[in-house]
Design a protein around this motif. Structure first.
Motif, PDB file in Angstrom:
ATOM      1  N   SER A 296      34.756  44.677  31.102  1.00 51.54           N
ATOM      2  CA  SER A 296      35.746  45.234  32.023  1.00 51.54           C
ATOM      3  C   SER A 296      35.993  46.708  31.725  1.00 51.54           C
ATOM      4  CB  SER A 296      37.057  44.442  31.916  1.00 51.54           C
ATOM      5  OG  SER A 296      38.062  45.010  32.718  1.00 51.54           O
ATOM      6  N   MET A 297      36.109  47.076  30.426  1.00 44.03           N
ATOM      7  CA  MET A 297      36.300  48.473  30.060  1.00 44.03           C
ATOM      8  C   MET A 297      35.080  49.296  30.451  1.00 44.03           C
ATOM      9  SD  MET A 297      39.302  48.587  28.922  1.00 44.03           S
ATOM     10  CE  MET A 297      39.298  50.260  28.327  1.00 44.03           C
ATOM     11  N   SER A 298      33.893  48.724  30.292  1.00 42.44           N
ATOM     12  CA  SER A 298      32.676  49.425  30.684  1.00 42.44           C
ATOM     13  C   SER A 298      32.680  49.731  32.176  1.00 42.44           C
ATOM     14  CB  SER A 298      31.459  48.574  30.321  1.00 42.44           C
ATOM     15  OG  SER A 298      30.292  49.107  30.898  1.00 42.44           O
ATOM     16  N   ARG A 299      33.059  48.736  32.982  1.00 41.09           N
ATOM     17  CA  ARG A 299      33.101  48.953  34.435  1.00 41.09           C
ATOM     18  C   ARG A 299      34.092  50.045  34.802  1.00 41.09           C
ATOM     19  NH1 ARG A 299      33.349  43.319  34.471  1.00 41.09           N
ATOM     20  NH2 ARG A 299      35.504  43.366  35.223  1.00 41.09           N
ATOM     21  N   LYS A 300      35.255  50.009  34.186  1.00 46.38           N
ATOM     22  CA  LYS A 300      36.281  51.001  34.513  1.00 46.38           C
ATOM     23  C   LYS A 300      35.814  52.414  34.172  1.00 46.38           C
ATOM     24  CE  LYS A 300      40.210  47.835  34.223  1.00 46.38           C
ATOM     25  NZ  LYS A 300      39.428  46.596  34.122  1.00 46.38           N
ATOM     26  N   LEU A 301      35.099  52.555  33.052  1.00 44.21           N
ATOM     27  CA  LEU A 301      34.516  53.856  32.703  1.00 44.21           C
ATOM     28  C   LEU A 301      33.526  54.295  33.785  1.00 44.21           C
ATOM     29  CD1 LEU A 301      33.846  56.205  30.758  1.00 44.21           C
ATOM     30  CD2 LEU A 301      32.181  54.673  29.665  1.00 44.21           C
TER      31      LEU A 301
ATOM     32  N   ILE B 247      46.786  48.331  35.245  1.00 49.89           N
ATOM     33  CA  ILE B 247      47.190  48.629  33.871  1.00 49.89           C
ATOM     34  C   ILE B 247      46.360  49.781  33.311  1.00 49.89           C
ATOM     35  CG2 ILE B 247      47.370  47.688  31.538  1.00 49.89           C
ATOM     36  CD1 ILE B 247      47.616  44.892  32.885  1.00 49.89           C
ATOM     37  N   TYR B 248      45.042  49.686  33.461  1.00 51.44           N
ATOM     38  CA  TYR B 248      44.157  50.688  32.872  1.00 51.44           C
ATOM     39  C   TYR B 248      44.401  52.071  33.461  1.00 51.44           C
ATOM     40  CZ  TYR B 248      39.905  52.993  31.293  1.00 51.44           C
ATOM     41  OH  TYR B 248      39.030  53.859  30.718  1.00 51.44           O
ATOM     42  N   ASN B 249      44.745  52.146  34.720  1.00 49.65           N
ATOM     43  CA  ASN B 249      44.969  53.435  35.379  1.00 49.65           C
ATOM     44  C   ASN B 249      46.433  53.857  35.377  1.00 49.65           C
ATOM     45  OD1 ASN B 249      42.280  54.362  36.610  1.00 49.65           O
ATOM     46  ND2 ASN B 249      42.341  52.207  37.202  1.00 49.65           N
ATOM     47  N   ASP B 250      47.255  53.171  34.582  1.00 47.65           N
ATOM     48  CA  ASP B 250      48.679  53.515  34.421  1.00 47.65           C
ATOM     49  C   ASP B 250      49.414  53.539  35.757  1.00 47.65           C
ATOM     50  OD1 ASP B 250      48.577  53.799  31.613  1.00 47.65           O
ATOM     51  OD2 ASP B 250      47.753  55.813  31.826  1.00 47.65           O
ATOM     52  N   LEU B 251      49.119  52.558  36.607  1.00 57.09           N
ATOM     53  CA  LEU B 251      49.781  52.450  37.906  1.00 57.09           C
ATOM     54  C   LEU B 251      50.820  51.337  37.848  1.00 57.09           C
ATOM     55  CD1 LEU B 251      46.636  52.759  40.204  1.00 57.09           C
ATOM     56  CD2 LEU B 251      48.333  54.540  39.709  1.00 57.09           C
ATOM     57  N   ASN B 252      52.012  51.629  38.310  1.00 62.24           N
ATOM     58  CA  ASN B 252      53.109  50.670  38.243  1.00 62.24           C
ATOM     59  C   ASN B 252      53.088  49.755  39.463  1.00 62.24           C
ATOM     60  OD1 ASN B 252      55.486  49.391  37.398  1.00 62.24           O
ATOM     61  ND2 ASN B 252      56.757  50.799  38.583  1.00 62.24           N
ATOM     62  N   MET B 253      52.810  48.482  39.238  1.00 60.33           N
ATOM     63  CA  MET B 253      52.814  47.508  40.316  1.00 60.33           C
ATOM     64  C   MET B 253      54.254  47.051  40.549  1.00 60.33           C
ATOM     65  SD  MET B 253      50.518  44.039  40.661  1.00 60.33           S
ATOM     66  CE  MET B 253      51.498  43.084  39.508  1.00 60.33           C
ATOM     67  N   THR B 254      54.747  47.203  41.779  1.00 60.33           N
ATOM     68  CA  THR B 254      56.151  46.929  42.069  1.00 60.33           C
ATOM     69  C   THR B 254      56.376  45.594  42.766  1.00 60.33           C
ATOM     70  OG1 THR B 254      55.989  48.149  44.164  1.00 60.33           O
ATOM     71  CG2 THR B 254      56.706  49.384  42.217  1.00 60.33           C
ATOM     72  N   LYS B 255      55.309  44.985  43.308  1.00 59.44           N
ATOM     73  CA  LYS B 255      55.510  43.734  44.047  1.00 59.44           C
ATOM     74  C   LYS B 255      54.183  43.012  44.200  1.00 59.44           C
ATOM     75  CE  LYS B 255      57.305  41.994  48.495  1.00 59.44           C
ATOM     76  NZ  LYS B 255      58.266  41.046  47.905  1.00 59.44           N
ATOM     77  N   ILE B 256      54.228  41.684  44.131  1.00 54.46           N
ATOM     78  CA  ILE B 256      53.050  40.881  44.442  1.00 54.46           C
ATOM     79  C   ILE B 256      53.501  39.641  45.206  1.00 54.46           C
ATOM     80  CG2 ILE B 256      53.108  39.727  42.183  1.00 54.46           C
ATOM     81  CD1 ILE B 256      50.003  39.549  42.395  1.00 54.46           C
ATOM     82  N   GLU B 257      52.795  39.337  46.280  1.00 62.20           N
ATOM     83  CA  GLU B 257      53.047  38.156  47.105  1.00 62.20           C
ATOM     84  C   GLU B 257      51.718  37.447  47.325  1.00 62.20           C
ATOM     85  OE1 GLU B 257      55.791  36.877  48.541  1.00 62.20           O
ATOM     86  OE2 GLU B 257      57.255  38.460  48.069  1.00 62.20           O
ATOM     87  N   SER B 258      51.784  36.168  47.614  1.00 61.95           N
ATOM     88  CA  SER B 258      50.568  35.431  47.972  1.00 61.95           C
ATOM     89  C   SER B 258      50.808  34.671  49.265  1.00 61.95           C
ATOM     90  CB  SER B 258      50.161  34.466  46.863  1.00 61.95           C
ATOM     91  OG  SER B 258      51.143  33.454  46.679  1.00 61.95           O
ATOM     92  N   ARG B 259      49.733  34.542  50.050  1.00 65.14           N
ATOM     93  CA  ARG B 259      49.780  33.793  51.306  1.00 65.14           C
ATOM     94  C   ARG B 259      48.537  32.916  51.385  1.00 65.14           C
ATOM     95  NH1 ARG B 259      52.968  32.119  54.104  1.00 65.14           N
ATOM     96  NH2 ARG B 259      52.063  32.555  56.150  1.00 65.14           N
TER      97      ARG B 259
ATOM     98  N   LYS C  35      42.406  56.548  43.049  1.00 63.36           N
ATOM     99  CA  LYS C  35      41.006  56.474  43.482  1.00 63.36           C
ATOM    100  C   LYS C  35      40.192  55.598  42.528  1.00 63.36           C
ATOM    101  CE  LYS C  35      40.995  61.067  45.642  1.00 63.36           C
ATOM    102  NZ  LYS C  35      40.470  62.450  45.547  1.00 63.36           N
ATOM    103  N   ASN C  36      40.432  55.760  41.226  1.00 59.18           N
ATOM    104  CA  ASN C  36      39.714  54.945  40.248  1.00 59.18           C
ATOM    105  C   ASN C  36      40.028  53.470  40.433  1.00 59.18           C
ATOM    106  OD1 ASN C  36      38.535  57.164  39.001  1.00 59.18           O
ATOM    107  ND2 ASN C  36      40.155  57.364  37.477  1.00 59.18           N
TER     108      ASN C  36
END
Length: 376
Positions: A78-83, A320-332, A357-358
């Motif tokens: 997973s880390m390899s892909r993100k790089l 998490i890896y891109n330091d983005l804050n997730m504020t909500k998750i829903e499922s349908r 973008k990453n």
């Protein structure tokens, strides 16, 4: 027998080796990424990764270690892909992000649609966002509003997406997937319900109460105190008020706003009947154009994942890896596929940001049917 301190020293020595090996591995991954950028090969090779997991698990003994080595290598890959996603973005391979950045929305010349009739909460939200004198018209349902902007008879629609006490408006999430329309703004307004009826109506006269289903839920404590009242769901709170006026029946009442009651000539029989006093609804502003404001700070997306252990966990790691804050998750639920779900995520960011973008590049590679619902 070794002491605890001696065992810890052994672990420290092993960890130093692991750190050096990790850096060596990532350097090779970087070179692999450069080759993929130059040759146009995909970063994510699901079959290759499955074969790798099978190979490493075969080299250790015991179920516990087999599970552990698989989890370790899942993280390494997973880390390899993100790089490598970073390398692709750095090389200008942004994927399909055909959203155009704009400085502002042309609110003064916009034609706006809202669901319901005069007096609807959606109308109040529309006026809060576009101004009281905006060029507007109303339709009966959420679907009608989405169709109006898709076909171009309106530039924007204002629609409810979430209530602070009743939760998500499930129907809207389904429409956001179905239609090629996109969120460009949002506004939050307080929701204060009243019980309204024909002038002269008494509480003892009432037999039936009409409103939108979610509004009935938001006032359930008050309504259930009158157990003999039949609660009937209609498309909109303002439609409920209009029905009471049209039927001229003193046994009927509506749960609606005080403004809707006034518009339709009803009397407020009880004020502030909400179960939760600080009740509010978040409305989204939707258009058929793929645009986003330059100062937009929230992104909404939806996606599907393979129906297997750990798939959602790995997708969410991109935030998490891109330091983005997730504020909500829903499922349908996904139509026609029992017990499989589509996920809706809101997170902070702007589509011009490198971290966004990453993340989107990785999500597009690894998730199924990713759709960007808007940046606003």
């Amino acid at each position: 027998m070794a002491t605890l301190e001696e065992l810890r020293m052994q672990l420290d020595e092993i960890d130093d080796q692991l750190v050096n090996l990790y850096e060596s591995r990532m350097q090779v991954c970087r070179e692999v990424g450069e080759l993929k950028v130059n040759t146009g090969r995909k970063v994510f090779d699901r079959q290759r990764e499955r074969e790798k997991l099978e190979a490493v698990s075969a080299k250790v003994s015991g179920d516990f270690n087999k599970k552990g080595i698989q989890e370790l290598y899942e993280q390494l890959m997973s880390m390899s892909r993100k790089l490598q996603y970073q390398q692709l973005v750095g090389a200008g391979a942004l994927g399909r992000l055909p959203f155009i950045e704009v400085d502002s929305l042309d609110k003064s010349n916009a034609r706006v649609v809202f669901p319901g009739v005069e007096g609807a909460y959606s109308q109040a939200a529309m006026q809060h966002y576009f101004g009281e004198n905006c060029n507007s018209f109303h339709v009966r349902t959420f679907r009608d509003a989405m169709e109006a902007i898709e076909e171009g008879s309106a530039d924007y629609a204002v629609l409810p997406i979430e209530n602070s006490s009743a939760g998500a408006v499930d129907e809207m999430y389904d429409h956001l997937v179905e239609f090629e329309n996109y969120i460009v703004g949002e506004t939050v307004i307080p929701i204060t319900h009243t019980l309204a009826g024909l002038p002269g109506t008494k509480l003892d006269d009432i037999q039936r109460v009409y409103s939108k289903g979610v509004a009935l839920l938001q006032a359930s404590r008050f309504l259930n105190e009158h157990g003999n009242w039949q609660q009937i769901s209609v498309a909109n709170t303002s439609i409920a008020a209009k029905k009471v006026l049209d039927d001229q029946d003193y046994t009927q009442a509506a749960v609606c706003s005080a403004y809707a009651a006034k518009v339709h000539g009803l009397s407020v029989l009880e004020e502030n009947i909400n179960d939760v006093p600080n009740n509010s609804t978040r409305f989204i502003v939707v258009t058929n154009q793929k645009i986003f404001l330059h100062d937009a700070s929230k992104i909404s997306i939806c996606f599907e994942v393979p129906h297997e252990s750990g798939s959602l966990y790995h997708i969410l790691s991109h935030f998490i890896y891109n330091d983005l804050n997730m504020t909500k998750i829903e499922s349908r639920p996904i139509e026609g596929r029992n017990w499989e779900y589509r996920f809706f995520v809101d997170f902070e960011g702007n589509m011009a940001d490198a971290a966004v973008k990453n993340a989107i590049r990785g999500l597009r590679e690894e998730a199924r049917n990713l759709k960007i619902l808007g940046n606003y």
